[in-house]
Design a protein around this motif. Structure first.
Motif, PDB file in Angstrom:
ATOM      1  N   VAL A 230       0.838  -1.208   0.000  1.00 60.34           N
ATOM      2  CA  VAL A 230       0.000   0.000   0.000  1.00 60.34           C
ATOM      3  C   VAL A 230       0.871   1.256   0.000  1.00 60.34           C
ATOM      4  O   VAL A 230       0.575   2.233  -0.693  1.00 60.34           O
ATOM      5  CB  VAL A 230      -0.961   0.007   1.200  1.00 60.34           C
ATOM      6  CG1 VAL A 230      -1.719   1.330   1.291  1.00 60.34           C
ATOM      7  CG2 VAL A 230      -1.946  -1.157   1.095  1.00 60.34           C
ATOM      8  N   LYS A 231       1.958   1.217   0.770  1.00 55.10           N
ATOM      9  CA  LYS A 231       2.856   2.375   0.825  1.00 55.10           C
ATOM     10  C   LYS A 231       3.498   2.637  -0.543  1.00 55.10           C
ATOM     11  O   LYS A 231       3.692   3.794  -0.932  1.00 55.10           O
ATOM     12  CB  LYS A 231       3.933   2.159   1.885  1.00 55.10           C
ATOM     13  CG  LYS A 231       3.414   2.174   3.324  1.00 55.10           C
ATOM     14  CD  LYS A 231       4.555   1.961   4.307  1.00 55.10           C
ATOM     15  CE  LYS A 231       4.054   1.901   5.744  1.00 55.10           C
ATOM     16  NZ  LYS A 231       3.525   3.216   6.177  1.00 55.10           N
ATOM     17  N   LYS A 259      -6.932   2.228   3.389  1.00 51.84           N
ATOM     18  CA  LYS A 259      -5.500   2.183   3.694  1.00 51.84           C
ATOM     19  C   LYS A 259      -4.747   3.337   3.025  1.00 51.84           C
ATOM     20  O   LYS A 259      -3.806   3.891   3.599  1.00 51.84           O
ATOM     21  CB  LYS A 259      -4.917   0.836   3.250  1.00 51.84           C
ATOM     22  CG  LYS A 259      -5.364  -0.330   4.128  1.00 51.84           C
ATOM     23  CD  LYS A 259      -4.699  -1.627   3.694  1.00 51.84           C
ATOM     24  CE  LYS A 259      -5.066  -2.767   4.625  1.00 51.84           C
ATOM     25  NZ  LYS A 259      -4.422  -4.046   4.224  1.00 51.84           N
ATOM     26  N   LEU A 260      -5.164   3.699   1.799  1.00 47.58           N
ATOM     27  CA  LEU A 260      -4.527   4.833   1.123  1.00 47.58           C
ATOM     28  C   LEU A 260      -4.794   6.138   1.871  1.00 47.58           C
ATOM     29  O   LEU A 260      -3.913   6.995   1.991  1.00 47.58           O
ATOM     30  CB  LEU A 260      -5.022   4.940  -0.323  1.00 47.58           C
ATOM     31  CG  LEU A 260      -4.478   3.894  -1.300  1.00 47.58           C
ATOM     32  CD1 LEU A 260      -5.190   3.988  -2.639  1.00 47.58           C
ATOM     33  CD2 LEU A 260      -2.964   4.047  -1.496  1.00 47.58           C
ATOM     34  N   LYS A 261      -6.005   6.279   2.389  1.00 48.76           N
ATOM     35  CA  LYS A 261      -6.322   7.478   3.167  1.00 48.76           C
ATOM     36  C   LYS A 261      -5.443   7.561   4.413  1.00 48.76           C
ATOM     37  O   LYS A 261      -5.038   8.652   4.824  1.00 48.76           O
ATOM     38  CB  LYS A 261      -7.804   7.478   3.556  1.00 48.76           C
ATOM     39  CG  LYS A 261      -8.737   7.789   2.392  1.00 48.76           C
ATOM     40  CD  LYS A 261     -10.200   7.660   2.794  1.00 48.76           C
ATOM     41  CE  LYS A 261     -11.115   7.888   1.613  1.00 48.76           C
ATOM     42  NZ  LYS A 261     -12.539   7.649   1.942  1.00 48.76           N
ATOM     43  N   SER A 262      -5.155   6.408   5.005  1.00 48.45           N
ATOM     44  CA  SER A 262      -4.276   6.399   6.179  1.00 48.45           C
ATOM     45  C   SER A 262      -2.842   6.784   5.810  1.00 48.45           C
ATOM     46  O   SER A 262      -2.049   7.143   6.688  1.00 48.45           O
ATOM     47  CB  SER A 262      -4.296   5.023   6.857  1.00 48.45           C
ATOM     48  OG  SER A 262      -3.608   4.062   6.070  1.00 48.45           O
ATOM     49  N   GLU A 263      -2.525   6.720   4.507  1.00 49.11           N
ATOM     50  CA  GLU A 263      -1.216   7.160   4.017  1.00 49.11           C
ATOM     51  C   GLU A 263      -1.284   8.597   3.478  1.00 49.11           C
ATOM     52  O   GLU A 263      -0.412   9.034   2.732  1.00 49.11           O
ATOM     53  CB  GLU A 263      -0.724   6.225   2.899  1.00 49.11           C
ATOM     54  CG  GLU A 263      -0.483   4.791   3.323  1.00 49.11           C
ATOM     55  CD  GLU A 263       0.659   4.670   4.324  1.00 49.11           C
ATOM     56  OE1 GLU A 263       1.607   5.474   4.246  1.00 49.11           O
ATOM     57  OE2 GLU A 263       0.584   3.773   5.191  1.00 49.11           O
ATOM     58  N   MET A 368      11.160  -3.066  -5.309  1.00 48.16           N
ATOM     59  CA  MET A 368      11.235  -1.724  -4.734  1.00 48.16           C
ATOM     60  C   MET A 368      10.534  -1.679  -3.386  1.00 48.16           C
ATOM     61  O   MET A 368       9.543  -2.387  -3.164  1.00 48.16           O
ATOM     62  CB  MET A 368      10.571  -0.693  -5.662  1.00 48.16           C
ATOM     63  CG  MET A 368      11.307  -0.377  -6.935  1.00 48.16           C
ATOM     64  SD  MET A 368      10.572   1.050  -7.762  1.00 48.16           S
ATOM     65  CE  MET A 368      11.430   0.997  -9.334  1.00 48.16           C
ATOM     66  N   PHE A 369      11.053  -0.822  -2.519  1.00 47.63           N
ATOM     67  CA  PHE A 369      10.378  -0.516  -1.255  1.00 47.63           C
ATOM     68  C   PHE A 369       9.807   0.898  -1.344  1.00 47.63           C
ATOM     69  O   PHE A 369      10.173   1.681  -2.226  1.00 47.63           O
ATOM     70  CB  PHE A 369      11.366  -0.637  -0.091  1.00 47.63           C
ATOM     71  CG  PHE A 369      11.838  -2.044   0.139  1.00 47.63           C
ATOM     72  CD1 PHE A 369      11.094  -2.906   0.938  1.00 47.63           C
ATOM     73  CD2 PHE A 369      13.002  -2.521  -0.459  1.00 47.63           C
ATOM     74  CE1 PHE A 369      11.519  -4.218   1.141  1.00 47.63           C
ATOM     75  CE2 PHE A 369      13.429  -3.820  -0.257  1.00 47.63           C
ATOM     76  CZ  PHE A 369      12.686  -4.672   0.541  1.00 47.63           C
ATOM     77  N   SER A 370       8.927   1.228  -0.449  1.00 48.44           N
ATOM     78  CA  SER A 370       8.193   2.486  -0.540  1.00 48.44           C
ATOM     79  C   SER A 370       9.072   3.719  -0.379  1.00 48.44           C
ATOM     80  O   SER A 370       8.639   4.823  -0.719  1.00 48.44           O
ATOM     81  CB  SER A 370       7.060   2.514   0.498  1.00 48.44           C
ATOM     82  OG  SER A 370       7.569   2.272   1.790  1.00 48.44           O
TER      83      SER A 370
END
Length: 388
Positions: A230-231, A259-263, A368-370
């Protein structure tokens, strides 16, 4: 330059109405089909979504129905989704008003009683999804027996969504002599059978369109970890202007949006379980830029006309290459180059590689990582060159 529409045979008042909305020159599919439509011929048009088909059938319908005085449903436009019904009705309503014709969309997910009231008050043209139209016919709220003009729009998507039996049922119940206009991105298989059964000596027109796949967009395949997925999606969305994100299920859409809103990403879902008003509200907010991402299922996204989508994210890898093309094609419109990003978990890698082979895409899957800086500018990073 309303003269261009006038040259096709479009009446002065309708051409003036188009000009008021900034529509000056016809698209190729309109140039090809409008004269035959105005002449009362059955028309079979091959053109993709976003090619201007609505006016291609809408202008002949409004012109050819405008000379009748009776106030009952004489024109029917069949579309596969409720969103498309709303969009088509919105685009054609100003033209209908020029001729004192009443037009309204009818679709599932909205109160049927209110739709019946509109029909009883008097409608000349309805834009309908097949299922809701059959419900209305079964309730004897309307009849299609005396239709003068029938349009089947996005016939290929009707087939994909399993609606052709309903469409055929409706067409079989049109008893009067009528004009039939059919538009589709493809004209083979079940769609060709529909043309042969329900059109009379149709004139065929095709707008050649370039393949919206490898040539017209950039492709990135990113290997991600479950806890970071998600990140990664949020990082890609934040670096874009407008992102369309695909999830495999309705529940997945809702969960991913939360979950996107939490990001701190402004995202909203769109799928079949949502009320129509909620769907329309999300679409309007997305179109106006109030939200950054629309999280959709494949079915909910079909038929949507969304401009300026610069990135499509396959959060859940598509089930097949055709779905990949349908999804990704929304980011390469009007000659613009867009970006399609597929996120892949470790256990999805073989599935994604099979997809790439079907698409003839030789693009490495890069882990890749966020916090990877490359996510901020995927268009300026070349995974093929990096792999060499």
């Amino acid at each position: 330059m309303t003269e261009e529409f006038r040259f096709l045979g479009v009446a002065a008042d309708l051409a003036a109405s188009l000009k008021e909305r900034g529509i000056q020159a016809p698209f190729p599919i309109q140039t090809l089909t409008i004269p035959d439509g105005l002449a009362g011929r059955d028309v079979c048009g091959k053109a993709k979504t976003g090619s201007g088909k609505t006016l291609a059938f809408g202008l002949p319908m409004v012109e050819n129905l405008s000379h009748a005085d009776s106030h009952w449903v004489r024109g029917l436009i069949l579309v596969p989704t409720r969103e498309l019904a709303v969009q088509v009705a919105k685009e054609l309503r100003p033209l209908a008003r020029c001729r004192q014709l009443d037009l309204a969309p009818v679709y599932g997910g909205a109160p049927i009683e209110a739709q019946i009231e509109k029909i009883e008050a008097g409608l000349d043209i309805i834009v309908a999804t097949p299922g809701r139209l059959i419900d209305l016919i079964d309730r004897k709220a309307l009849s299609v027996a005396k239709l003068e003009i029938v349009v089947v729009d996005e016939a290929d998507r009707m087939a994909d969504m399993g609606f052709l039996p309903q469409v055929e049922w409706i067409l079989r119940h049109v008893e009067s002599r009528h004009q039939t206009l059919l538009f589709s991105a493809t004209l083979d298989g079940a769609v060709d059978a529909l043309v042969r059964r329900y059109q009379s000596d149709p004139v065929r027109h095709e707008v050649q369109s370039k393949q919206v796949t490898v040539d017209e967009m950039q492709h990135r395949f990113v290997a991600v970890h479950e806890m970071d997925k998600v990140k990664v999606a949020a990082a890609i969305i934040r670096a874009s202007n407008r992102a369309l994100v695909f999830s495999a299920t309705r529940h997945g859409c809702d969960r991913l949006s939360r979950k996107l809103k939490s990001e701190n990403v402004r995202a909203e879902p769109i799928h079949g379980d949502l009320r129509q008003k909620a769907r329309e509200h999300s679409l309007a907010r997305f179109a106006s830029g109030q939200i950054q991402a629309l999280v959709a299922t494949d079915v909910a996204a079909r038929g949507l006309h969304i401009d300026d989508v610069d990135v499509v994210i396959h959060f859940d890898p598509p089930p097949d290459h055709k779905t990949y093309i349908h999804r990704s094609g929304r980011t390469a419109r009007a000659g613009e180059t867009g970006m399609a990003v597929t996120l892949s978990l470790w256990n999805e890698e073989l599935e994604v590689k099979r997809l790439q082979r079907r698409l003839s895409l030789d693009v490495p899957i890069v882990e890749m990582f966020s916090n990877d800086d490359r996510l901020d500018a995927l268009d300026r990073w070349d995974p093929v060159a990096e792999a060499v």
